[in-house]
Scaffold this active site. Structure first.
Site, PDB file in Angstrom:
ATOM      1  N   HIS A 269     -42.810 -23.595  -8.752  1.00 45.18           N
ATOM      2  CA  HIS A 269     -43.980 -23.619  -7.861  1.00 45.18           C
ATOM      3  C   HIS A 269     -45.259 -23.244  -8.618  1.00 45.18           C
ATOM      4  O   HIS A 269     -46.230 -24.005  -8.627  1.00 45.18           O
ATOM      5  CB  HIS A 269     -43.738 -22.640  -6.700  1.00 45.18           C
ATOM      6  CG  HIS A 269     -44.849 -22.579  -5.702  1.00 45.18           C
ATOM      7  ND1 HIS A 269     -44.831 -23.294  -4.530  1.00 45.18           N
ATOM      8  CD2 HIS A 269     -46.033 -21.910  -5.708  1.00 45.18           C
ATOM      9  CE1 HIS A 269     -45.945 -23.060  -3.852  1.00 45.18           C
ATOM     10  NE2 HIS A 269     -46.692 -22.214  -4.546  1.00 45.18           N
ATOM     11  N   GLU A 270     -45.241 -22.104  -9.262  1.00 45.73           N
ATOM     12  CA  GLU A 270     -46.446 -21.656  -9.975  1.00 45.73           C
ATOM     13  C   GLU A 270     -46.770 -22.615 -11.134  1.00 45.73           C
ATOM     14  O   GLU A 270     -47.934 -22.838 -11.465  1.00 45.73           O
ATOM     15  CB  GLU A 270     -46.295 -20.218 -10.485  1.00 45.73           C
ATOM     16  CG  GLU A 270     -46.043 -19.165  -9.392  1.00 45.73           C
ATOM     17  CD  GLU A 270     -47.073 -19.143  -8.260  1.00 45.73           C
ATOM     18  OE1 GLU A 270     -48.214 -19.587  -8.469  1.00 45.73           O
ATOM     19  OE2 GLU A 270     -46.704 -18.702  -7.154  1.00 45.73           O
ATOM     20  N   HIS A 273     -48.924 -25.359  -9.830  1.00 41.51           N
ATOM     21  CA  HIS A 273     -50.322 -24.912  -9.739  1.00 41.51           C
ATOM     22  C   HIS A 273     -50.978 -24.961 -11.126  1.00 41.51           C
ATOM     23  O   HIS A 273     -52.108 -25.399 -11.287  1.00 41.51           O
ATOM     24  CB  HIS A 273     -50.389 -23.460  -9.241  1.00 41.51           C
ATOM     25  CG  HIS A 273     -50.238 -23.297  -7.760  1.00 41.51           C
ATOM     26  ND1 HIS A 273     -51.041 -23.945  -6.854  1.00 41.51           N
ATOM     27  CD2 HIS A 273     -49.397 -22.526  -7.011  1.00 41.51           C
ATOM     28  CE1 HIS A 273     -50.700 -23.589  -5.608  1.00 41.51           C
ATOM     29  NE2 HIS A 273     -49.691 -22.731  -5.681  1.00 41.51           N
ATOM     30  N   GLU A 299     -52.016 -26.424  -3.288  1.00 46.53           N
ATOM     31  CA  GLU A 299     -50.651 -26.185  -2.810  1.00 46.53           C
ATOM     32  C   GLU A 299     -49.812 -27.474  -2.903  1.00 46.53           C
ATOM     33  O   GLU A 299     -48.601 -27.414  -3.129  1.00 46.53           O
ATOM     34  CB  GLU A 299     -50.725 -25.665  -1.373  1.00 46.53           C
ATOM     35  CG  GLU A 299     -49.584 -24.769  -0.939  1.00 46.53           C
ATOM     36  CD  GLU A 299     -49.329 -23.568  -1.834  1.00 46.53           C
ATOM     37  OE1 GLU A 299     -50.244 -23.106  -2.554  1.00 46.53           O
ATOM     38  OE2 GLU A 299     -48.186 -23.092  -1.837  1.00 46.53           O
TER      39      GLU A 299
HETATM   40 ZN    ZN Z   1     -48.736 -21.778  -4.041  1.00 40.60          ZN
END
Ligand code: ZN
Length: 507
Positions: A269-270, A273, A299
């Site tokens: 997830h990170e 980003h 997101e």
């Molecule tokens: Zn996030």
């Protein structure tokens, strides 16, 4: 000729001024990163002072007479400005107006109130006592409603707040989209309840060392195209990604030896980003345009990798053997299918940040409806815990038995962040819509996921999303890329397909 050179001077001066602000922002972000990744506790107080000084300096520059003069002067000669200057000007003006429209005395009062409210929230949450937090939230809401009057609004008061996180998205867009998503998710949940075969999630309850989790996570980050020469991975209690500049984007993760999912999916997830921030166009560096288009688009990039790719069957088909080898012997006797189904289990829960992909948007819609009603004066803070419980019962069929598991679980409202929540759900919808388009343009996605190099996916995202930074608004990116506005059908199709497999029901 003379006039033109004057404008050029003003433009240059403005860009130098902006560059200085961006440098202060980078310094501030680095101080924060250091604070959150292991600065010694005795240094905290002094560090808070430094953060205060830097933040104040940035705020002063954003709202200074000098900034006012730049805005006034450059607006007179808009047609002669470069596109980057023009968009930077728009961003600067937006921030200026946002801050200047509020009388400075009220702004100072609000800043102080929010700091107190966050402390009060922490205590109230620990003591499971909404009543102790209620006066703070009441005051924040009162001020926020007043600010909306200062800022102005067209159709709905909440639009003004929404615009600060998701520019261009309005209540009328969200109401119709959320209704479709809610109905679609409810229908899938009904299928699961009536016909579903529940996966056995206990097969995942096995101890995996931090080192093994880290090895697998880094392997995936490399496949995704996270540039370790332009970033690093550290460890924190609350994982985050922070882009200092495109050549220095840092992510953190959290290891729990009894729950490998936290680090594995959290790092992916990170990483999503971070890849966004590593790939802004170089021409945007030194301006506020070297930022995500919106909270929701940011997101969408993390969720694209975590949910769309990282939680897909194709991904685990190609990575499970590797995962088994690294974690050996923990999953020796667990088949790919059982593993994949367990990872994607869906259950009603009270806590947003622990929710699965299917129920997560419902948690967001509950908050959206409540905060929209609060801002529009249709709901009062004192009635919030009951309204919260009623919504959870309606949407998820469960009711919190205390405030900590209910209305006190998120920090957002204590921080005055009304209008933020929808971005989380929008991110998932954007991601699914991007993926649908990507499949049309890159027909062999499963083969790419089966390889060691996902760079074709990254290149597609860079060309359509990353490189534009903040020069395009979220719905602009979506329309330019997919040829249509926000369409929740793609998310619902993906969810239906995925959960039909996981719960073994017929679509
Ligand atoms: Zn996030």
């Amino acid at each position: 000729m003379e006039e033109l050179s004057l404008v050029e001077t003003l433009e240059e001066e403005f860009l130098a001024y902006i560059k200085k602000m961006e440098a202060l922002e980078e310094a501030l972000a680095l101080v924060y990163w250091d604070l959150r990744t292991g600065a010694p506790s005795k240094g905290m107080e002094g560090r808070s002072d430094v953060i205060g000084v830097l933040s104040e300096e940035i705020f002063n520059m954003q709202t200074s007479e000098e900034m006012a003069a730049f805005i006034a002067g450059l607006n007179l000669d808009k047609e002669n400005l470069s596109e980057i200057t023009l968009k930077t000007l728009e961003e600067s003006q937006k921030k200026y107006d946002l801050n200047k429209k509020i009388p400075s005395k009220e702004y100072a009062e609000y800043t102080k109130l929010v700091a107190q409210a966050e402390t009060a929230w922490t205590t109230a949450r620990e003591q499971n006592d909404f009543a102790a937090f209620e006066p703070f939230l009441t005051k924040i809401l009162e001020m926020k409603r007043k600010f909306v009057e200062y800022w102005g609004y067209e159709e709905n008061k909440y639009d003004t707040l929404l615009d600060q996180y998701e520019p261009g998205v309005t209540v009328s867009v969200l109401d119709s989209v959320f209704e479709k998503v809610r109905d679609g998710i409810m229908a899938i949940r009904e299928k699961i309840a009536n016909e579903g075969v529940k996966p056995d999630a206990t097969i995942l309850n096995t101890k995996i060392s931090e080192a093994k989790q880290k090895e697998f996570s880094i392997r995936i980050l490399n496949k995704m195209g996270f540039d370790f020469e332009a970033g690093r991975l550290d460890e924190t209690v609350h994982p985050f990604a922070t882009g200092l500049n495109t050549g220095d984007v840092r992510i953190t993760t959290r290891y729990n030896e009894n729950d490998f999912k936290m680090a594995v999916f959290g790092t992916i997830h990170e990483g999503g980003h971070a890849i966004y921030e590593q790939n802004f166009d170089a021409a945007l560096v030194g301006t506020p345009l070297a930022n995500g288009s919106s909270m929701g688009i940011h997101e969408s990039q993390s969720l694209f990798y975590e949910i769309i790719i990282g939680s897909s069957l194709a991904f685990w088909k190609s990575n499970y053997a590797d995962f088994q080898a690294i974690t050996k012997p923990a999953f020796d006797h667990v088949t790919l299918e059982d593993f994949y189904r367990a990872v994607n289990i869906s259950e009603s829960s009270l806590i947003r940040i622990e929710a699965d992909t299917l129920t997560y948007p419902l948690h967001i819609m509950i908050r959206y409806e409540l905060e929209k009603a609060l801002i529009n004066g249709e709901l009062e803070v004192k009635d919030l815990p009951k309204a919260w419980g009623d919504k959870y019962e309606e949407y998820l069929g469960i009711r919190p038995d205390n405030d900590t598991n209910g209305v006190l679980q998120d920090i957002h409202w204590a921080g005055g962040d009304f209008g933020y929540f929808p971005s989380y759900a929008l991110g998932l919808m954007y991601a699914a819509q991007f993926f649908n388009q990507m499949q049309k343009e890159i027909p062999n996605i499963d083969a790419i996921i089966a390889s060691d190099d996902y760079s074709e996916l990254k290149t597609w995202l860079t060309e359509h999303v990353h490189k534009f930074g903040k020069t395009k608004k979220p719905l602009e990116i979506l329309t330019d890329t997919t040829g249509e506005g926000l369409n929740p059908t793609y998310l619902l199709d993906l969810l239906e397909k995925r959960y039909a497999y996981v719960y073994q029901f017929n679509k």
